[in-house]
Motif scaffolding. Structure first.
Motif, mmCIF file in Angstrom:
data_model
loop_
_atom_site.group_PDB
_atom_site.id
_atom_site.type_symbol
_atom_site.label_atom_id
_atom_site.label_comp_id
_atom_site.label_asym_id
_atom_site.label_seq_id
_atom_site.Cartn_x
_atom_site.Cartn_y
_atom_site.Cartn_z
ATOM 1 N N ILE A 1 33.026 49.939 40.599
ATOM 2 C CA ILE A 1 32.835 49.599 42.026
ATOM 3 C C ILE A 1 32.754 48.851 41.606
ATOM 4 O O ILE A 1 32.879 48.225 43.505
ATOM 5 N N GLU A 2 32.635 47.329 41.310
ATOM 6 C CA GLU A 2 32.576 46.099 41.712
ATOM 7 C C GLU A 2 33.893 45.369 42.058
ATOM 8 O O GLU A 2 33.767 44.918 43.085
ATOM 9 N N LEU A 3 35.257 46.143 40.953
ATOM 10 C CA LEU A 3 36.268 45.754 42.147
ATOM 11 C C LEU A 3 35.987 46.294 43.432
ATOM 12 O O LEU A 3 36.977 46.251 44.555
ATOM 13 N N GLY A 4 36.080 47.358 43.705
ATOM 14 C CA GLY A 4 36.164 48.148 45.460
ATOM 15 C C GLY A 4 34.855 47.312 45.910
ATOM 16 O O GLY A 4 35.938 47.309 47.239
ATOM 17 N N ARG A 5 34.460 46.865 45.988
ATOM 18 C CA ARG A 5 33.154 46.499 46.772
ATOM 19 C C ARG A 5 34.231 45.470 47.152
ATOM 20 O O ARG A 5 33.124 44.265 48.315
ATOM 21 N N VAL A 6 34.558 44.329 46.167
ATOM 22 C CA VAL A 6 34.890 43.197 46.342
ATOM 23 C C VAL A 6 36.220 43.473 47.217
ATOM 24 O O VAL A 6 36.692 42.721 48.289
ATOM 25 N N GLN A 7 37.039 43.862 46.508
ATOM 26 C CA GLN A 7 38.375 44.172 47.377
ATOM 27 C C GLN A 7 38.342 44.843 49.268
ATOM 28 O O GLN A 7 39.123 44.408 49.862
ATOM 29 N N THR A 8 37.529 46.115 49.028
ATOM 30 C CA THR A 8 37.192 46.812 50.383
ATOM 31 C C THR A 8 36.782 46.156 51.370
ATOM 32 O O THR A 8 35.467 47.129 52.748
ATOM 33 N N MET A 9 35.793 44.805 51.107
ATOM 34 C CA MET A 9 35.163 43.754 52.261
ATOM 35 C C MET A 9 35.506 44.590 53.965
ATOM 36 O O MET A 9 36.659 43.816 54.377
ATOM 37 N N ARG A 10 34.590 44.816 54.705
ATOM 38 C CA ARG A 10 35.097 45.462 55.928
ATOM 39 C C ARG A 10 34.513 44.192 57.152
ATOM 40 O O ARG A 10 34.575 43.917 58.312
#
Length: 530
Positions: free
Chosen positions: A351-360
């Protein structure tokens, strides 16, 4: 009555059935679909998982279908490199740290293993519609005609199949979990993505990124290899409602035009997934156990979804084996206590990585880019991702307990190779005998009575017995930990260690307490089938 019924025949169900079948137990597999799924889903597995596949005898057949990935990069929308993770060609478990695969090839290989076991029956087109627990087993309501079951065992509509234990590997929409009334802990991370899979038909694909996350706030994209002849492009959607329009082939080809065109590839499928992060509150209900996505779902950013399910299978298989041979079935309570902390740590990191990767948000994404570029320039490559060990369960209190035991090359009696391949698998007690130390006869006999294989790491200048540490993996482990002996389990995790040889009997007693029969077991592998 079967020893075990496995519900679901994806990779986790296949591995569970294969491990229990190889252990000699009478297993039935109940799969709702008439055939294998035959489309890609999972794309990545690690060295620990490859060690399991090697245990099942399919590693060498798989290798030509795989791509060994050595790095994973994040780039922003402008193409600037933000992060690059490295993966070793030979990892801690003796295999490459990261393999990219086309899942149908893996399922074909696993299916071949399971179908080669005479004590495992596979019943396709057999959806489970009900479960009823009894004192000594579980009655499973099954519909369908059991298309691939032997004629003598074909179920009729509404037949009841009985088993002493049930392992439900029936996916994120698990019927079993719902029938048991098991709630899920929702981490609140939910993202809709469109996944587009291609078969490469033209020129070499060396110019297509093999493992790249495009961190573009306008359109987050994931690009990964699925082995030598397949590739996947995944696009984050604003809403699941966008999928019917975005899935149109012309729109898909337009999205991948910078990397791929119709002269080089065939579009295999387009699917939509909502990446979720969920953990079942209970993984065991009496004689029924949940595994894989039925027990936990995680975002794909670490490539650990299928790997986590196969760890479940390994953990459950050796414990069910002991219970079916008469051990107290309280041993099965250690399944969730060991695996859940491991799973939750991976979910949290994903989740931590996903939130960093997919910032809109473009402003937040620009700040992220500047921070990551500065970190990269200052520190070079990021720290390697380390997964935690097991939670409390079948282990002692030594600092190394619950961690994966390294896997290296050894030589013994003229044979050289990875430890598992040369000396076998199961419970293993390895003693540091480089200075001539060895276990006494009573302790060796105790280990043998428990089914523990005893090996001594030796210095060939002193003796011709024992094993030689060809790659230095085990000698380094003993030197770094300061321990004299280590006992590891069939799932490759350390049960415990001893600082001096006189502590080894107590270490073996920890195992004996958990696995020694408390009652006369039923005859293994000779269940009465319906």
């Amino acid at each position: 009555m079967y020893d075990v019924a496995v519900i679901g025949y994806g990779p986790v169900g296949m591995v569970t059935a294969a491990l229990l079948g190889q252990a000699g137990h009478d297993v039935v597999v109940l799969e709702r679909y008439p055939t294998l799924y035959n489309l890609p889903r999972a794309a990545i597995f690690d060295d620990e998982t490859m060690r399991t596949f090697d245990r099942l005898g399919i590693s060498q057949d798989l290798l030509p279908t795989l791509h060994v990935q050595r790095n994973y990069e994040w780039r922003n929308g402008a193409g600037e490199l933000l992060i690059e993770h490295d993966f070793a060609a030979v990892g801690n478990q003796g295999w490459a740290e990261w393999y990219m695969m086309y899942q149908p090839y893996l399922e074909d290989a696993l299916d071949g293993v399971v179908r080669g076991l005479g004590n495992v029956e596979i019943r396709m087109d057999s959806p489970v519609t009900g479960l009823r627990s009894k004192q000594h087993g579980v009655d499973i309501q099954v519909e369908g005609d059991g298309g691939s079951a032997p004629a003598r065992a074909k179920p009729s509509v509404g037949e009841v199949v009985s088993a002493r234990y049930v392992v439900a590997c029936d996916g994120g929409n698990s019927f079993t979990r719902g029938a048991l009334g098991v709630e899920q802990d929702d981490y609140g991370f939910s993202e809709p993505w469109m996944v587009c899979d291609f078969r490469l038909t033209g020129a070499s694909a060396t110019d297509i990124p093999k493992a790249r996350q495009v961190c573009d706030p306008g359109q987050p994209v994931s690009i990964i290899s699925l082995g030598p002849r397949h590739h996947r492009f995944s696009f984050m959607l604003g809403s699941e409602a966008d999928f019917p329009v975005e899935r149109e082939p012309d729109r898909v080809w337009a999205r991948v035009a910078a990397y791929l065109d119709r002269s080089r590839a065939e579009l295999v499928r387009v699917a939509t997934y909502t990446f979720r992060s969920l953990v079942a509150e209970r993984w065991r209900s009496g004689r029924i156990l949940l595994a894989g996505d039925a027990a936990h779902q995680m975002p794909p950013f670490l490539g650990q979804g299928m790997c986590s399910g196969i760890r479940d299978a390994q953990n459950l298989a050796f414990k069910l084996d002991a219970v079916l041979r008469g051990a107290d079935d309280a041993l099965l309570d250690t399944y969730q206590s060991e695996r859940e902390p491991h799973v939750r740590a991976i979910i949290a990191k994903g989740i931590e990585l996903g939130r960093v990767q997919t910032m809109r948000d473009p402003v937040a994404a620009a700040e992220r880019d500047a921070r990551l570029i500065a970190q990269r320039e200052a520190n070079g490559r990021p720290e390697k991702m380390r997964f935690p060990g097991l939670g409390p369960g079948l282990r002692d209190e030594s600092p190394q307990a619950g961690r994966l035991m390294p896997h290296g090359r050894v030589e013994s009696a003229g044979s050289e190779g990875l430890f598992d391949e040369v000396l076998g698998r199961g419970f293993v007690l390895l003693v540091d005998g480089r200075e001539g130390s060895s276990l006494d006869a009573p302790t060796t006999e105790l280990a043998g009575a428990l089914g523990v294989a005893v090996h001594h790491l030796t210095d060939r200048r002193l003796t011709t017995d024992g094993i030689t540490d060809v790659g230095g993996v085990y000698g380094r482990w003993f030197d770094e930990t300061g321990r004299t002996a280590v006992l590891w389990r069939p799932d490759f995790y350390i049960l415990g260690t001893a600082g001096v040889l006189s502590d080894v009997p107590a270490l073996l007693k920890t195992l004996a307490t958990a696995v020694e029969p408390v009652q006369a077991p039923a005859t293994v592998g000779e269940g009465i089938r319906p």
